[in-house]
Design an enzyme around this catalytic site. Structure first.
Site, PDB file in Angstrom:
ATOM      1  N   ARG A   1      66.772  85.395  39.116  1.00 54.47           N
ATOM      2  CA  ARG A   1      66.285  86.753  39.307  1.00 54.47           C
ATOM      3  C   ARG A   1      67.469  87.705  39.225  1.00 54.47           C
ATOM      4  O   ARG A   1      68.422  87.579  40.002  1.00 54.47           O
ATOM      5  CB  ARG A   1      65.588  86.862  40.683  1.00 54.47           C
ATOM      6  CG  ARG A   1      65.109  88.250  40.936  1.00 54.47           C
ATOM      7  CD  ARG A   1      64.375  88.468  42.246  1.00 54.47           C
ATOM      8  NE  ARG A   1      64.226  89.908  42.298  1.00 54.47           N
ATOM      9  CZ  ARG A   1      64.502  90.695  43.316  1.00 54.47           C
ATOM     10  NH1 ARG A   1      64.863  90.184  44.470  1.00 54.47           N
ATOM     11  NH2 ARG A   1      64.379  91.989  43.214  1.00 54.47           N
TER      12      ARG A   1
ATOM     13  N   TYR B   1      64.233  88.415  55.400  1.00 52.67           N
ATOM     14  CA  TYR B   1      65.473  87.959  56.030  1.00 52.67           C
ATOM     15  C   TYR B   1      65.322  87.648  57.503  1.00 52.67           C
ATOM     16  O   TYR B   1      65.978  86.765  58.028  1.00 52.67           O
ATOM     17  CB  TYR B   1      66.555  89.034  55.864  1.00 52.67           C
ATOM     18  CG  TYR B   1      67.007  89.179  54.430  1.00 52.67           C
ATOM     19  CD1 TYR B   1      68.096  88.458  53.964  1.00 52.67           C
ATOM     20  CD2 TYR B   1      66.324  89.997  53.537  1.00 52.67           C
ATOM     21  CE1 TYR B   1      68.510  88.570  52.642  1.00 52.67           C
ATOM     22  CE2 TYR B   1      66.730  90.112  52.211  1.00 52.67           C
ATOM     23  CZ  TYR B   1      67.828  89.386  51.773  1.00 52.67           C
ATOM     24  OH  TYR B   1      68.229  89.492  50.468  1.00 52.67           O
TER      25      TYR B   1
ATOM     26  N   GLU C   1      62.138  96.184  46.554  1.00 50.30           N
ATOM     27  CA  GLU C   1      62.098  96.792  47.885  1.00 50.30           C
ATOM     28  C   GLU C   1      61.913  98.306  47.851  1.00 50.30           C
ATOM     29  O   GLU C   1      62.787  99.058  48.318  1.00 50.30           O
ATOM     30  CB  GLU C   1      63.376  96.431  48.663  1.00 50.30           C
ATOM     31  CG  GLU C   1      63.552  94.943  48.840  1.00 50.30           C
ATOM     32  CD  GLU C   1      64.605  94.573  49.875  1.00 50.30           C
ATOM     33  OE1 GLU C   1      65.373  95.453  50.304  1.00 50.30           O
ATOM     34  OE2 GLU C   1      64.631  93.404  50.291  1.00 50.30           O
TER      35      GLU C   1
ATOM     36  N   GLU D   1      63.645  86.898  47.585  1.00 47.77           N
ATOM     37  CA  GLU D   1      64.945  86.956  48.264  1.00 47.77           C
ATOM     38  C   GLU D   1      64.814  86.358  49.654  1.00 47.77           C
ATOM     39  O   GLU D   1      63.845  86.628  50.365  1.00 47.77           O
ATOM     40  CB  GLU D   1      65.453  88.399  48.479  1.00 47.77           C
ATOM     41  CG  GLU D   1      66.095  89.044  47.298  1.00 47.77           C
ATOM     42  CD  GLU D   1      66.569  90.463  47.595  1.00 47.77           C
ATOM     43  OE1 GLU D   1      66.914  90.785  48.759  1.00 47.77           O
ATOM     44  OE2 GLU D   1      66.575  91.250  46.647  1.00 47.77           O
TER      45      GLU D   1
ATOM     46  N   HIS E   1      66.395  97.957  40.533  1.00 47.85           N
ATOM     47  CA  HIS E   1      66.992  97.528  41.799  1.00 47.85           C
ATOM     48  C   HIS E   1      67.989  98.616  42.215  1.00 47.85           C
ATOM     49  O   HIS E   1      69.195  98.382  42.307  1.00 47.85           O
ATOM     50  CB  HIS E   1      67.646  96.154  41.647  1.00 47.85           C
ATOM     51  CG  HIS E   1      67.853  95.408  42.941  1.00 47.85           C
ATOM     52  ND1 HIS E   1      67.422  94.106  43.139  1.00 47.85           N
ATOM     53  CD2 HIS E   1      68.466  95.762  44.097  1.00 47.85           C
ATOM     54  CE1 HIS E   1      67.778  93.711  44.361  1.00 47.85           C
ATOM     55  NE2 HIS E   1      68.415  94.691  44.972  1.00 47.85           N
TER      56      HIS E   1
ATOM     57  N   ASN F   1      60.616  89.563  49.788  1.00 50.58           N
ATOM     58  CA  ASN F   1      62.014  89.496  50.227  1.00 50.58           C
ATOM     59  C   ASN F   1      61.976  89.496  51.750  1.00 50.58           C
ATOM     60  O   ASN F   1      61.468  90.456  52.338  1.00 50.58           O
ATOM     61  CB  ASN F   1      62.800  90.736  49.802  1.00 50.58           C
ATOM     62  CG  ASN F   1      63.006  90.828  48.298  1.00 50.58           C
ATOM     63  OD1 ASN F   1      62.530  89.995  47.532  1.00 50.58           O
ATOM     64  ND2 ASN F   1      63.728  91.864  47.885  1.00 50.58           N
TER      65      ASN F   1
HETATM   66  C1  PNW Z   1      68.066  93.674  50.175  1.00 46.78           C
HETATM   67  N1  PNW Z   1      67.797  97.063  55.677  1.00 46.78           N
HETATM   68  O1  PNW Z   1      68.567  94.846  50.734  1.00 46.78           O
HETATM   69  C2  PNW Z   1      68.307  93.909  48.705  1.00 46.78           C
HETATM   70  O2  PNW Z   1      67.235  93.624  47.863  1.00 46.78           O
HETATM   71  C3  PNW Z   1      69.570  93.298  48.208  1.00 46.78           C
HETATM   72  O3  PNW Z   1      70.046  94.056  47.139  1.00 46.78           O
HETATM   73  C4  PNW Z   1      70.573  93.188  49.357  1.00 46.78           C
HETATM   74  O4  PNW Z   1      71.827  92.797  48.936  1.00 46.78           O
HETATM   75  C5  PNW Z   1      69.984  92.195  50.342  1.00 46.78           C
HETATM   76  O5  PNW Z   1      68.687  92.589  50.757  1.00 46.78           O
HETATM   77  C6  PNW Z   1      70.848  91.981  51.576  1.00 46.78           C
HETATM   78  O6  PNW Z   1      70.982  93.176  52.296  1.00 46.78           O
HETATM   79  C7  PNW Z   1      68.333  95.315  51.982  1.00 46.78           C
HETATM   80  O7  PNW Z   1      68.649  97.890  56.083  1.00 46.78           O
HETATM   81  C8  PNW Z   1      69.219  96.273  52.437  1.00 46.78           C
HETATM   82  O8  PNW Z   1      66.816  96.726  56.382  1.00 46.78           O
HETATM   83  C9  PNW Z   1      69.026  96.857  53.661  1.00 46.78           C
HETATM   84  C10 PNW Z   1      67.956  96.471  54.431  1.00 46.78           C
HETATM   85  C11 PNW Z   1      67.059  95.530  53.977  1.00 46.78           C
HETATM   86  C12 PNW Z   1      67.254  94.949  52.755  1.00 46.78           C
END
Ligand code: PNW
Length: 458
Positions: A77, A294, A166, A363, A121, A292
């Protein structure tokens, strides 16, 4: 020990984004994006760095595809830089920009790796920010033209596409909090931006389908399983609103032709610039949903806030604020809590609420700063633990009936982490940003084993 096994056809991937890895900011006619400008504005990036060179993936893509092949990836991706393709964001097409992605795609196909491009992106051409940026609804039409150009040029070799990465994050951080490019902060502008993006998402979906009728199209949506911070009715209501806002704002317009009922009070149609027929126009019958994810998010009610009346309880938490309590996971270098059950619960909620759609994890990953030891080995055990536990969560959701077809580690390699610059390392592959040297971390070797064996023992 139990076996965690995935189907033969499962897409095993890793992800990157153009501005985070490509570098080559002025090569072969590339125009400027809002991230070029933002990162060169003093005070915006934690370490004062920028993406001018980044991982130099633009020049080293062949080496990077070879690394992917070594890992055994079956999906890559990446994102396409709009200003590389259209330096001014509209009109003239830069053939060398298209050509770069053509060569990357050919190299991937030759290595047996599925190309999974994302059209956007976050690197908006500066010329379009100068016309008002995403709050200007004209961007929906220009984005659709761009999608036409790209899908027309690459659609013969690319079957699977992602429109936006996102949209909630880039509209909120770009236009509401100002933490990301273009660094603006206005609630009305943010809301208008979300509506333009919803229109653009569906227009681009149609543009891709025009270019290739059997294309499989989705967006990669930021999601996080939302939990109420307490059992109180106020917190539980706030959590549900926050779920609808942060997880569904760019999903329901596409799937159902409506905005989710997230805000307190009526949808501010006028403020958002919603016109007659717009919600029908926002519909896109996505072939799958990209997730995505985390961490999880605990939400508290915020009495007196006129818009949402809800906020994540963890806002402002420092990475070391973990209490170590049994109901809390450890934190990564981003300060994000490790909570694998969030992924299982999120997948199952989407599965339940939208009639069992096809999903891919577009992601998932973690920032830890492990670097090479004296022998050059990168022993990032915490990253192995992270991916193992989140993959086990995906597997549990699949056993419960969810149709998940792929998983992409964020990221293939350490890269430019937006406002954090090069201070956060997410890669399965370590990058020495001075020399550009790549080295597969222990987590990369572990992932290669998982791919080879179709799963792991746990
Ligand atoms: C995502 N937040 O970004 C993006 O899709 C990627 O480009 C990035 O590198 C990755 O997650 C890790 O951060 C985010 O502040 C950036 O909640 C910020 C947030 C969430 C996702």
């Amino acid at each position: 020990m139990a076996r965690v096994a995935f189907p033969e056809s499962f897409h095993w991937g890793a992800a990157t984004a153009a501005y985070q890895v490509e570098g080559a900011w002025n090569r072969h006619g590339r125009g400027l994006s809002i991230w070029d400008r933002f990162s060169h504005t003093p005070g915006r990036i934690e370490d004062g760095s920028n993406g001018d060179v980044a991982c130099d993936h633009y020049h080293r893509f062949a080496e990077d595809v070879a690394l992917m092949a070594e890992l055994g990836l079956t999906s890559y991706r990446f994102s396409i830089s709009w200003p590389r393709v259209q330096p001014e964001g509209r009109g003239a097409v830069n053939a060398s920009g298209i050509d770069f992605y053509g060569r990357l795609i050919d190299a991937l196909l030759a290595a047996g790796i599925r190309p999974l491009p994302t059209l956007y992106h976050w690197d908006l051409p500066v010329a379009l920010e100068e016309r008002g940026g995403w709050p200007n609804r004209d961007l929906a039409g220009w984005f659709s033209d761009y999608a036409h150009v790209v899908a027309g040029a690459l659609g013969d070799r690319v079957s699977d596409w992602l429109v936006f990465n996102e949209p909630f994050v880039f509209t909120a951080l770009g236009y509401l909090t100002g933490m990301h490019a273009p660094g603006r902060s206005s609630f009305p502008d943010f809301l208008r931006a979300t509506h333009t993006v919803n229109l653009a998402q569906a227009e681009a979906f149609r543009a891709i389908r025009d270019a290739r009728s059997d294309a499989r199209v989705a967006s990669a949506l930021s999601m996080s399983h939302i939990e109420a911070a307490s059992e109180s009715v106020a917190d539980r209501d706030a959590a549900e609103r926050y779920h609808r806002f942060s997880n569904l704002w760019f999903l329901e317009p596409a799937l159902l032709g409506r905005y989710p009922d997230a805000l307190l009070g009526d949808l501010p149609r006028g403020e958002m610039g919603i016109r007659e027929g717009d919600l029908e126009r926002c519909r896109a019958d996505f072939d799958f949903i990209g997730i995505n994810l985390y961490t999880r998010t605990r939400v508290v009610a915020v009495p007196g806030d006129p818009h949402l009346g809800a906020l994540p309880a963890s806002v402002g938490d420092a990475p070391d604020s973990s209490t170590g309590a049994a109901d809390e996971g450890p934190r990564t270098d981003m300060g994000w809590e490790v909570w694998p059950a969030s992924l299982e619960a999120m997948i199952l909620r989407i599965h339940r609420d939208y009639g069992g759609p096809v999903m891919e994890i577009t992601e998932n990953g973690c920032a830890y700063d492990d670097g090479p030891d004296a022998r050059g080995r990168i022993a990032d055990q915490r990253r192995i633990d992270y991916h193992r536990e989140y993959l086990a969560a995906v597997s549990r959701a699949m056993e419960a009936g969810a149709d998940v077809r792929g998983y992409h580690a964020w990221s293939l390699m350490d890269n430019f982490e937006w406002a954090h610059g090069f201070t956060k390392r997410f890669g399965l592959v370590h990058v020495d940003f001075e020399s550009g040297r790549r080295r597969i971390k222990d987590s990369g070797h572990w992932y290669a084993g998982v791919i080879r064996d179709g799963g792991f023992d746990r």
